[in-house]
Design an enzyme around this catalytic site. Sequence first.
Site, PDB file in Angstrom:
ATOM      1  N   PRO A 167      -7.922 -17.724  22.413  1.00 32.68           N
ATOM      2  CA  PRO A 167      -6.802 -18.655  22.315  1.00 32.68           C
ATOM      3  C   PRO A 167      -6.980 -19.736  21.257  1.00 32.68           C
ATOM      4  CG  PRO A 167      -7.998 -18.941  24.379  1.00 32.68           C
ATOM      5  CD  PRO A 167      -8.499 -17.679  23.752  1.00 32.68           C
ATOM      6  N   HIS A 194     -19.133 -18.504  17.300  1.00 36.36           N
ATOM      7  CA  HIS A 194     -18.315 -19.713  17.378  1.00 36.36           C
ATOM      8  C   HIS A 194     -18.374 -20.421  16.040  1.00 36.36           C
ATOM      9  CE1 HIS A 194     -17.631 -19.251  21.598  1.00 36.36           C
ATOM     10  NE2 HIS A 194     -18.908 -18.920  21.708  1.00 36.36           N
ATOM     11  N   SER A 204     -17.769 -23.667  15.531  1.00 33.96           N
ATOM     12  CA  SER A 204     -18.419 -24.973  15.676  1.00 33.96           C
ATOM     13  C   SER A 204     -19.752 -24.819  16.397  1.00 33.96           C
ATOM     14  CB  SER A 204     -17.497 -25.918  16.449  1.00 33.96           C
ATOM     15  OG  SER A 204     -17.216 -25.399  17.739  1.00 33.96           O
ATOM     16  N   ARG A 235     -18.656 -27.284  26.834  1.00 34.19           N
ATOM     17  CA  ARG A 235     -18.726 -26.179  25.860  1.00 34.19           C
ATOM     18  C   ARG A 235     -20.129 -25.582  25.758  1.00 34.19           C
ATOM     19  NH1 ARG A 235     -13.665 -26.653  23.136  1.00 34.19           N
ATOM     20  NH2 ARG A 235     -13.008 -28.827  23.100  1.00 34.19           N
TER      21      ARG A 235
HETATM   22  O1  CA2 Z   1     -16.109 -23.142  17.864  1.00 34.07           O
HETATM   23  C1  CA2 Z   1     -15.465 -22.174  18.255  1.00 34.07           C
HETATM   24  O2  CA2 Z   1     -15.314 -21.146  17.608  1.00 34.07           O
HETATM   25  C2  CA2 Z   1     -14.736 -22.266  19.597  1.00 34.07           C
HETATM   26  O3  CA2 Z   1     -14.782 -20.980  20.206  1.00 34.07           O
HETATM   27  C3  CA2 Z   1     -13.306 -22.662  19.300  1.00 34.07           C
HETATM   28  C4  CA2 Z   1     -12.480 -22.913  20.555  1.00 34.07           C
HETATM   29  C5  CA2 Z   1     -13.185 -23.868  21.493  1.00 34.07           C
HETATM   30  O4  CA2 Z   1     -12.459 -23.985  22.703  1.00 34.07           O
HETATM   31  C6  CA2 Z   1     -14.588 -23.403  21.802  1.00 34.07           C
HETATM   32  O5  CA2 Z   1     -15.205 -24.349  22.643  1.00 34.07           O
HETATM   33  C7  CA2 Z   1     -15.397 -23.249  20.534  1.00 34.07           C
HETATM   34  C8  CA2 Z   1     -11.134 -23.534  20.196  1.00 34.07           C
HETATM   35  C9  CA2 Z   1     -10.363 -22.805  19.180  1.00 34.07           C
HETATM   36  C10 CA2 Z   1      -9.241 -23.704  18.753  1.00 34.07           C
HETATM   37  O6  CA2 Z   1      -8.999 -23.450  17.407  1.00 34.07           O
HETATM   38  C11 CA2 Z   1      -8.224 -24.340  16.745  1.00 34.07           C
HETATM   39  C12 CA2 Z   1      -8.177 -24.162  15.396  1.00 34.07           C
HETATM   40  C13 CA2 Z   1      -7.424 -25.035  14.650  1.00 34.07           C
HETATM   41  C14 CA2 Z   1      -6.706 -26.061  15.262  1.00 34.07           C
HETATM   42  C15 CA2 Z   1      -6.760 -26.217  16.624  1.00 34.07           C
HETATM   43  C16 CA2 Z   1      -7.530 -25.336  17.369  1.00 34.07           C
END
Ligand code: CA2
Length: 150
Positions: A15, A105, A107, A116
């Site tokens: 998501p 991931h 981040s 997280r």
């Molecule tokens: O760091 C990652 O790849 C995450 O999986 C990204 C998820 C977050 O809930 C995980 O803890 C870490 C969130 C994805 C949201 O992506 C966005 C991208 C641009 C703007 C807003 C959200």
Amino acid sequence: MTQSDTKRILVLNGPNLNLLGMREPGHYGTATLADINDLMQQHGKTMALDVDFRQSNLEGELVNWIQEARNNFQAIIINAGAYTHTSVAIRDALLAIDLPIVEVHLSNLYKREEFRHKSYISDIAQGVICGFGGRGYLMALDAMQDILSE
Ligand code: CA2
């Protein structure tokens, strides 16, 4: 090289990852998911890996794709987004198909909120790559190539 030498990798994104490159560049970088997909396709070709790239905001759709992967793919690279920290359903589906998994991931989860730090995927994955932005997906592809040629 014959077609049977080519390994098929399913890359799944969860998501909100469709928003990549459009918001929150501080956490997630400026590349869009389409940019990352293109780079993975190109990089995959150099290693005889056929990369199928999908994103969904729906947990059940991700579960369905994981189940279907069993007969069509040799491995899964997954960034389950926020479902990483909540989804027993995705974990169970990954356990059921018995394919190698690399978790990615963008981040560095360990520099962020404590919720997280928990992943339902990490302990059933071959490895986890986090904190390197979009480059992490290419690192995951390299890692998967090694895993599949072991
Ligand atoms: O760091 C990652 O790849 C995450 O999986 C990204 C998820 C977050 O809930 C995980 O803890 C870490 C969130 C994805 C949201 O992506 C966005 C991208 C641009 C703007 C807003 C959200």
